[in-house]
Design an enzyme around this catalytic site. Structure first.
Site, PDB file in Angstrom:
ATOM      1  N   GLY A  41       0.819  -1.215   0.000  1.00  0.00           N
ATOM      2  CA  GLY A  41       0.000   0.000   0.000  1.00  0.00           C
ATOM      3  C   GLY A  41       0.852   1.264   0.000  1.00  0.00           C
ATOM      4  N   ASP A  42       0.203   2.392  -0.245  1.00  0.00           N
ATOM      5  CA  ASP A  42       0.851   3.706  -0.241  1.00  0.00           C
ATOM      6  C   ASP A  42       1.958   3.842  -1.279  1.00  0.00           C
ATOM      7  OD1 ASP A  42      -0.807   4.408   1.895  1.00  0.00           O
ATOM      8  OD2 ASP A  42       0.591   3.545   3.349  1.00  0.00           O
ATOM      9  N   LYS A  48      -0.748   5.230  -5.659  1.00  0.00           N
ATOM     10  CA  LYS A  48      -1.853   4.881  -6.573  1.00  0.00           C
ATOM     11  C   LYS A  48      -2.709   6.102  -6.897  1.00  0.00           C
ATOM     12  CE  LYS A  48      -3.235   1.873  -3.536  1.00  0.00           C
ATOM     13  NZ  LYS A  48      -2.089   1.874  -2.591  1.00  0.00           N
ATOM     14  N   GLY A  49      -2.915   6.960  -5.876  1.00  0.00           N
ATOM     15  CA  GLY A  49      -3.755   8.142  -6.065  1.00  0.00           C
ATOM     16  C   GLY A  49      -3.172   9.048  -7.134  1.00  0.00           C
ATOM     17  N   LYS A  50      -1.880   9.304  -7.046  1.00  0.00           N
ATOM     18  CA  LYS A  50      -1.239  10.170  -8.041  1.00  0.00           C
ATOM     19  C   LYS A  50      -1.334   9.549  -9.433  1.00  0.00           C
ATOM     20  CE  LYS A  50       2.967  11.442 -10.132  1.00  0.00           C
ATOM     21  NZ  LYS A  50       4.363  11.840 -10.170  1.00  0.00           N
ATOM     22  N   GLY A  99      -5.845   5.739   1.881  1.00  0.00           N
ATOM     23  CA  GLY A  99      -5.537   7.162   1.944  1.00  0.00           C
ATOM     24  C   GLY A  99      -4.728   7.477   0.705  1.00  0.00           C
ATOM     25  N   HIS A 100      -5.361   8.132  -0.275  1.00  0.00           N
ATOM     26  CA  HIS A 100      -4.695   8.413  -1.543  1.00  0.00           C
ATOM     27  C   HIS A 100      -4.473   9.920  -1.660  1.00  0.00           C
ATOM     28  CE1 HIS A 100      -6.442   4.448  -3.386  1.00  0.00           C
ATOM     29  NE2 HIS A 100      -5.727   4.253  -2.302  1.00  0.00           N
ATOM     30  N   THR A 136      -6.692  -0.007  10.555  1.00  0.00           N
ATOM     31  CA  THR A 136      -6.937   1.437  10.549  1.00  0.00           C
ATOM     32  C   THR A 136      -8.098   1.802  11.478  1.00  0.00           C
ATOM     33  OG1 THR A 136      -8.427   1.174   8.670  1.00  0.00           O
ATOM     34  CG2 THR A 136      -6.118   1.662   8.163  1.00  0.00           C
ATOM     35  N   ARG A 192     -23.151 -13.369   5.719  1.00  0.00           N
ATOM     36  CA  ARG A 192     -24.494 -13.092   5.195  1.00  0.00           C
ATOM     37  C   ARG A 192     -25.390 -12.354   6.187  1.00  0.00           C
ATOM     38  NH1 ARG A 192     -24.442 -19.080   3.005  1.00  0.00           N
ATOM     39  NH2 ARG A 192     -23.446 -19.176   5.043  1.00  0.00           N
ATOM     40  N   GLN A 220      -5.127  -0.253  -0.983  1.00  0.00           N
ATOM     41  CA  GLN A 220      -4.154  -1.152  -0.333  1.00  0.00           C
ATOM     42  C   GLN A 220      -3.128  -1.686  -1.349  1.00  0.00           C
ATOM     43  OE1 GLN A 220      -7.797  -1.722   0.499  1.00  0.00           O
ATOM     44  NE2 GLN A 220      -7.252   0.035   1.725  1.00  0.00           N
ATOM     45  N   THR A 262      -4.278   8.221   6.431  1.00  0.00           N
ATOM     46  CA  THR A 262      -5.524   7.873   7.110  1.00  0.00           C
ATOM     47  C   THR A 262      -5.373   7.931   8.621  1.00  0.00           C
ATOM     48  OG1 THR A 262      -6.175   6.502   5.253  1.00  0.00           O
ATOM     49  CG2 THR A 262      -7.281   6.050   7.327  1.00  0.00           C
ATOM     50  N   ASP A 265       3.486   6.762  11.540  1.00  0.00           N
ATOM     51  CA  ASP A 265       4.720   6.716  10.762  1.00  0.00           C
ATOM     52  C   ASP A 265       4.738   5.406   9.993  1.00  0.00           C
ATOM     53  OD1 ASP A 265       5.823   9.097  11.428  1.00  0.00           O
ATOM     54  OD2 ASP A 265       7.248   8.299  12.898  1.00  0.00           O
TER      55      ASP A 265
HETATM   56  P1  GDP Z   1      -1.536   5.597  -2.294  1.00  0.00           P
HETATM   57  O1  GDP Z   1      -2.241   5.165  -1.053  1.00  0.00           O
HETATM   58  O2  GDP Z   1      -0.959   4.447  -3.055  1.00  0.00           O
HETATM   59  O3  GDP Z   1      -2.351   6.501  -3.162  1.00  0.00           O
HETATM   60  O4  GDP Z   1      -0.279   6.446  -1.806  1.00  0.00           O
HETATM   61  P2  GDP Z   1      -0.290   7.603  -0.672  1.00  0.00           P
HETATM   62  O5  GDP Z   1      -0.960   8.797  -1.230  1.00  0.00           O
HETATM   63  O6  GDP Z   1      -0.781   7.055   0.617  1.00  0.00           O
HETATM   64  O7  GDP Z   1       1.265   7.821  -0.479  1.00  0.00           O
HETATM   65  C1  GDP Z   1       2.084   8.224  -1.527  1.00  0.00           C
HETATM   66  C2  GDP Z   1       2.682   9.605  -1.189  1.00  0.00           C
HETATM   67  O8  GDP Z   1       3.764   9.861  -2.077  1.00  0.00           O
HETATM   68  C3  GDP Z   1       1.724  10.753  -1.374  1.00  0.00           C
HETATM   69  O9  GDP Z   1       2.043  11.754  -0.425  1.00  0.00           O
HETATM   70  C4  GDP Z   1       2.021  11.265  -2.789  1.00  0.00           C
HETATM   71  O10 GDP Z   1       1.735  12.652  -2.956  1.00  0.00           O
HETATM   72  C5  GDP Z   1       3.510  11.030  -2.855  1.00  0.00           C
HETATM   73  N1  GDP Z   1       4.041  10.695  -4.200  1.00  0.00           N
HETATM   74  C6  GDP Z   1       3.467   9.947  -5.183  1.00  0.00           C
HETATM   75  N2  GDP Z   1       4.330   9.772  -6.198  1.00  0.00           N
HETATM   76  C7  GDP Z   1       5.473  10.426  -5.854  1.00  0.00           C
HETATM   77  C8  GDP Z   1       6.756  10.575  -6.477  1.00  0.00           C
HETATM   78  O11 GDP Z   1       7.032  10.072  -7.551  1.00  0.00           O
HETATM   79  N3  GDP Z   1       7.701  11.295  -5.775  1.00  0.00           N
HETATM   80  C9  GDP Z   1       7.437  11.862  -4.543  1.00  0.00           C
HETATM   81  N4  GDP Z   1       8.418  12.525  -3.922  1.00  0.00           N
HETATM   82  N5  GDP Z   1       6.240  11.712  -3.933  1.00  0.00           N
HETATM   83  C10 GDP Z   1       5.285  11.003  -4.570  1.00  0.00           C
HETATM   84  P1  IMO Z   2      -3.807   2.663   0.611  1.00  0.00           P
HETATM   85  O1  IMO Z   2      -4.964   2.458  -0.337  1.00  0.00           O
HETATM   86  C1  IMO Z   2      -1.288   0.977   3.727  1.00  0.00           C
HETATM   87  C2  IMO Z   2      -3.185  -1.869   6.489  1.00  0.00           C
HETATM   88  C3  IMO Z   2      -3.363  -1.452   7.934  1.00  0.00           C
HETATM   89  C4  IMO Z   2      -3.246  -2.803   8.626  1.00  0.00           C
HETATM   90  C5  IMO Z   2      -3.947  -3.741   7.635  1.00  0.00           C
HETATM   91  C6  IMO Z   2      -5.393  -4.054   7.984  1.00  0.00           C
HETATM   92  O2  IMO Z   2      -3.647   4.063   1.075  1.00  0.00           O
HETATM   93  O3  IMO Z   2      -2.566   2.066   0.044  1.00  0.00           O
HETATM   94  P2  IMO Z   2      -7.640  -2.653   7.796  1.00  0.00           P
HETATM   95  O4  IMO Z   2      -8.078  -1.376   8.448  1.00  0.00           O
HETATM   96  O5  IMO Z   2      -7.666  -2.604   6.306  1.00  0.00           O
HETATM   97  O6  IMO Z   2      -8.370  -3.859   8.330  1.00  0.00           O
HETATM   98  O7  IMO Z   2      -6.106  -2.858   8.253  1.00  0.00           O
HETATM   99  O8  IMO Z   2      -3.889  -3.106   6.368  1.00  0.00           O
HETATM  100  N1  IMO Z   2      -3.756  -0.942   5.490  1.00  0.00           N
HETATM  101  C7  IMO Z   2      -3.039  -0.132   4.710  1.00  0.00           C
HETATM  102  N2  IMO Z   2      -1.707   0.096   4.671  1.00  0.00           N
HETATM  103  N3  IMO Z   2      -2.099   1.597   2.847  1.00  0.00           N
HETATM  104  C8  IMO Z   2      -3.433   1.360   2.863  1.00  0.00           C
HETATM  105  O9  IMO Z   2      -4.266   1.847   1.922  1.00  0.00           O
HETATM  106  C9  IMO Z   2      -3.966   0.484   3.850  1.00  0.00           C
HETATM  107  N4  IMO Z   2      -5.205   0.054   4.152  1.00  0.00           N
HETATM  108  C10 IMO Z   2      -5.070  -0.834   5.158  1.00  0.00           C
HETATM  109  O10 IMO Z   2      -2.362  -0.556   8.346  1.00  0.00           O
HETATM  110  O11 IMO Z   2      -1.893  -3.189   8.688  1.00  0.00           O
HETATM  111 MG    MG Z   3      -2.206   5.499   1.001  1.00  0.00          MG
END
Ligand code: GDP
Ligand code: IMO
Ligand code: MG
Length: 427
Positions: free
Chosen positions: A12-13, A16-18, A40-41, A128, A142, A223, A299, A303
């Protein structure tokens, strides 16, 4: 029939949002197919920063219809606060469509998520706390509540009764909490019915008709692959299928319709919550990745755990998703290291292992085998083409591509829309 899936290749993170926002201008529909507001995107458009949790990132592209598919779990209070927040900033959200079959995260699901985690103590998953697991559990048991149930008070009441029957026993007798009143829940849920009505649609029909008309549909995963309930590091996972197959079940679109599967891959690795993470760093390098990469959860504000790139995981993501491409993100964050370690295999109890072990015990014992790649010092955030990158950054990307098993078709060099190097066009 261009249907693309865009999903997280790690924990995750990945950005994907970007990536979704970047493609949003060229697609007709962006569809969330699983998860809920555990996601959290972050999307940066010009000087504006948006944090989306439940809504598809395509909501920021005016020409695009955002869709919440049947596989998503919807917390109505979060939905409306997110919509209001966007409306106040001038974003038109009127095109949003929500599947009548999507399940609702009820207040008691949120309560159960929190008390279960507390009860698990040091064995907790680190969820979360948004009620995701208990809502999917109700769906499978169900006894879930669906969006369409809000339009039949009698059925809704019966369903809430059925769902609370066992839960109230558990809450009062096991967790020492107060019972939750059926009427109170029903009243709260009915309060959302009229506001939700304009968005509710037969999204399966809408999406399949759109594909028949050659519209472009993008499925946006929440995720990531290693958080998948079937293919991730169970039990330290989420309760849905972020992997490519989840797009079919979570949106009602057949696998023959999917033309491209893009894995979003961070140039290093992060994880939030508990569970194994072989390349995790506990030293100043980990601290530096966290600081430079801004690795703090959107979200929960936690850290993120940080570590070096893990090619074993990337290869696994290629396999279980049938990836056609990677979008490599955050390459800019690695600027300034003299040498960058990349995990090419694991050592498990004295054996070298090239592929992700299926046994949880083995994975817990996996130690990374590193190859050192030369770093670079030049600022790469203004690079527009692959050739603009310093030679060592080019070599790093090529090495990752070779190890990961699919072409890297785009590279992120900053959070903004235009801070992207496009190598192969996605559409
Ligand atoms: P997601 O959950 O997959 O959408 O990712 P998140 O938004 O949680 O975390 C990605 C973070 O990296 C966000 O703060 C984006 O703005 C940032 N980000 C995305 N692509 C890049 C990149 O290529 N370089 C940098 N420095 N930041 C990026
Ligand atoms: P995005 O879409 C990173 C993690 C939680 C926990 C596990 C289960 O922003 O990439 P849950 O609340 O889903 O039952 O928690 O999954 N988790 C994520 N970690 N990015 C996410 O979403 C996540 N969504 C859930 O931290 O370890
Ligand atoms: Mg995220």
């Amino acid at each position: 029939m261009p249907a693309l899936v865009l999903l997280g290749a790690q924990w995750g993170d990945e950005g994907k949002g970007k990536a979704t926002d970047l493609l949003g201008g060229s697609v007709d529909y962006v569809v969330r197919y699983q998860g809920g507001n555990n996601a959290g995107h972050t999307v940066v458009v010009g000087d504006q920063k948006y944090a989306l949790h439940l809504l598809p990132s395509g909501i920021l592209s005016p020409g695009c219809t955002p869709v919440i598919g049947n596989g998503v779990v919807v917390d109505p209070s979060v939905l409306f606060s997110e919509l209001n927040g966007l409306n106040e900033r001038g974003v038109d959200t009127s095109k949003l469509l929500i599947s009548g079959n999507a399940h609702i995260i009820t207040p008691y699901n949120v309560t159960v998520d929190k008390v279960t985690e507390r009860f698990l103590g040091k064995r907790k998953i680190g969820t979360t706390g948004r009620g995701i697991g208990p809502t999917y559990a109700d769906k499978i048991n169900r006894v879930g509540i669906r969006v369409q149930d809000l339009y039949d008070e009698s059925i809704l009441t019966q369903k809430v009764e059925a769902a609370l029957d066992v839960k109230n026993q558990m809450l009062t007798k096991l967790y020492n909490r107060r019972a939750i009143a059926v009427e109170q829940v029903v009243e709260e849920l009915l309060g959302y019915a009229d506001k939700l009505a304009p968005y509710v649609a037969d999204t399966v029909l809408v999406l399949n008709q759109a594909l028949d008309e050659d519209k472009v549909v993008l499925f946006e995963g929440g995720q990531g692959t290693l958080l998948d309930i079937d293919h991730g590091t169970y039990p330290f996972v989420t309760s849905s299928n972020p992997t490519a197959g989840g797009a079919c079940t979570g949106a009602g679109v057949g696998p023959t319709k999917i033309s491209r599967v893009i894995g979003i891959l961070k140039a290093y690795t992060t994880r939030v919550g508990a569970g194994p993470f072989p390349t995790e760093l506990f030293d100043e390098d980990g601290e530096a990745l966290r600081r430079i990469g801004g690795e703090r959860g959107v979200t929960t504000g936690r850290d993120r755990r940080c570590g070096w790139f893990d090619a074993v995981i990337a290869r696994y993501a290629t396999r279980v998703n049938g990836l056609t491409d990677f979008f490599l993100t955050k390459l800019d964050v690695l600027t300034g290291w003299e040498q960058i370690p990349v995990c090419v295999a694991y050592e498990i109890d004295g054996r070298r292992v090239e592929e992700l072990p299926y046994s949880q015990t083995d994975f817990h014992h996996a130690k990374p085998v590193y190859e050192m790649l030369p770093g670079w010092n030049e600022d790469i955030s203004k690079a527009k083409t692959f050739a603009d990158l310093p030679k060592n950054a080019q070599a790093y990307v090529k090495a990752l591509e070779e190890m990961s098993g699919a072409p890297i078709s785009a590279i992120g060099v900053g959070p903004g829309r235009d801070e992207t190097i496009e190598i192969n066009s996605f559409i």
